[in-house]
Write an enzyme that holds these catalytic residues in place. Structure first.
Site, PDB file in Angstrom:
ATOM      1  N   HIS A   1      28.331 -53.081  -4.656  1.00 60.18           N
ATOM      2  CA  HIS A   1      27.724 -52.401  -3.493  1.00 60.18           C
ATOM      3  C   HIS A   1      27.239 -53.456  -2.495  1.00 60.18           C
ATOM      4  O   HIS A   1      26.836 -54.562  -2.891  1.00 60.18           O
ATOM      5  CB  HIS A   1      26.551 -51.532  -3.966  1.00 60.18           C
ATOM      6  CG  HIS A   1      26.022 -50.641  -2.890  1.00 60.18           C
ATOM      7  ND1 HIS A   1      25.142 -51.093  -1.939  1.00 60.18           N
ATOM      8  CD2 HIS A   1      26.274 -49.346  -2.596  1.00 60.18           C
ATOM      9  CE1 HIS A   1      24.871 -50.098  -1.103  1.00 60.18           C
ATOM     10  NE2 HIS A   1      25.535 -49.020  -1.483  1.00 60.18           N
TER      11      HIS A   1
ATOM     12  N   GLU B   1      32.434 -48.697   2.724  1.00 61.86           N
ATOM     13  CA  GLU B   1      31.159 -48.513   3.426  1.00 61.86           C
ATOM     14  C   GLU B   1      30.969 -49.622   4.463  1.00 61.86           C
ATOM     15  O   GLU B   1      30.623 -50.755   4.096  1.00 61.86           O
ATOM     16  CB  GLU B   1      29.991 -48.585   2.433  1.00 61.86           C
ATOM     17  CG  GLU B   1      30.080 -47.576   1.323  1.00 61.86           C
ATOM     18  CD  GLU B   1      28.748 -47.343   0.631  1.00 61.86           C
ATOM     19  OE1 GLU B   1      28.257 -46.228   0.683  1.00 61.86           O
ATOM     20  OE2 GLU B   1      28.200 -48.295   0.049  1.00 61.86           O
TER      21      GLU B   1
HETATM   22  P1  PGA Z   1      23.347 -44.036   2.825  1.00 57.44           P
HETATM   23  O1  PGA Z   1      23.824 -45.053   1.708  1.00 57.44           O
HETATM   24  O2  PGA Z   1      24.046 -42.716   2.553  1.00 57.44           O
HETATM   25  O3  PGA Z   1      21.864 -43.932   2.651  1.00 57.44           O
HETATM   26  O4  PGA Z   1      23.763 -44.597   4.141  1.00 57.44           O
HETATM   27  C1  PGA Z   1      25.170 -45.109   1.340  1.00 57.44           C
HETATM   28  C2  PGA Z   1      25.359 -46.062   0.214  1.00 57.44           C
HETATM   29  O5  PGA Z   1      24.795 -47.149   0.225  1.00 57.44           O
HETATM   30  O6  PGA Z   1      26.102 -45.745  -0.731  1.00 57.44           O
END
Ligand code: PGA
Length: 225
Positions: free
Chosen positions: A92, A149
């Site tokens: 992540h 992401e």
């Molecule tokens: P968020 O986080 O939905 O709070 O933007 C996404 C993530 O880090 O998986």
């Protein structure tokens, strides 16, 4: 309708009592929805609560040790947890940023998952990370998933556009092969449908909004509508 995946990542949130409250609320409010896989990644200590509650969700962890069992204080090895969970988030952006995880570490953790039949959900913000992954883990596409992401979108309230996310997912698909690619970053019930409709997106990863059981249920509904 294509099958969709909704993944919730609680990060370092919720006491046991708060987790129990979420479970009660989710059980009372969430509808059973066909064609959806729901994966929830709480903290390790919440996992027995979820097992007892028998919710219709698959469980995942937010990280896994780079090492197998042994003298690695503070770590949880894949072999210790594999009988209780099916998925593990790996790499992540918060782990890359705050804990110095690089592509080598990510590949090593993915291998630990694969050796214990845990499906790794590798998080990435750019195609280069996809290239590094497949060059180091040749059999990733057999069971792996990707959570794309963009850094600006994580926790900011400013999501990527579905079109941009789809374009990047297409590039990742061309590098990694036929694996489910999720979009994550400021996903809320209102924008879920537009991401899930995109050709190269198999669903969404949800951080902040997964902490609220009702919102998370609404995201599940929006993902399939
Ligand atoms: P968020 O986080 O939905 O709070 O933007 C996404 C993530 O880090 O998986």
């Amino acid at each position: 309708m294509k099958p969709v995946i909704v993944l919730g990542n609680w990060k370092a949130n919720k006491t046991l009592q708060e987790a129990q409250e979420w479970i009660s609320m989710f059980s009372a409010s969430a509808k059973t929805i066909a064609g959806i896989t729901v994966i929830l990644c709480p903290s390790y200590h919440h996992i027995p609560l979820f097992i007892d509650a028998k919710l219709p969700v698959s469980l995942g962890v937010q990280d896994i040790s780079l090492y197998s069992t042994g003298a690695y204080t503070g770590e949880i090895a894949a072999s210790q947890i594999c009988e209780h969970i099916s998925y593990a988030l790996i790499g992540h952006s918060e782990r890359r940023k705050y804990f110095g995880e690089d592509d080598m570490t990510v590949a090593g953790k993915v291998k630990q998952c694969l050796s214990m039949n845990i499906k790794p959900v590798v998080c990435m913000s750019q195609e280069q990370e996809a290239r590094a992954l497949v060059s180091k883990v040749s059999d990733f596409a057999k069971t792996g998933l990707i959570l794309y992401e963009p850094l600006f979108a994580v926790g900011s309230g400013t999501p990527d556009t579905p079109e941009n996310a789809n374009a990047t997912a297409k590039k990742i698909f061309e590098i990694v092969g036929n694996v489910p690619i999720l979009y994550g970053g400021s996903v809320v019930p209102e924008n879920t449908g537009s991401f899930c409709k995109e050709q190269y997106l198999a669903g969404v990863g949800v951080g902040g909004a997964s902490l609220d059981a009702v919102k998370f249920g609404n995201i599940m509904e929006a993902a399939t509508s």
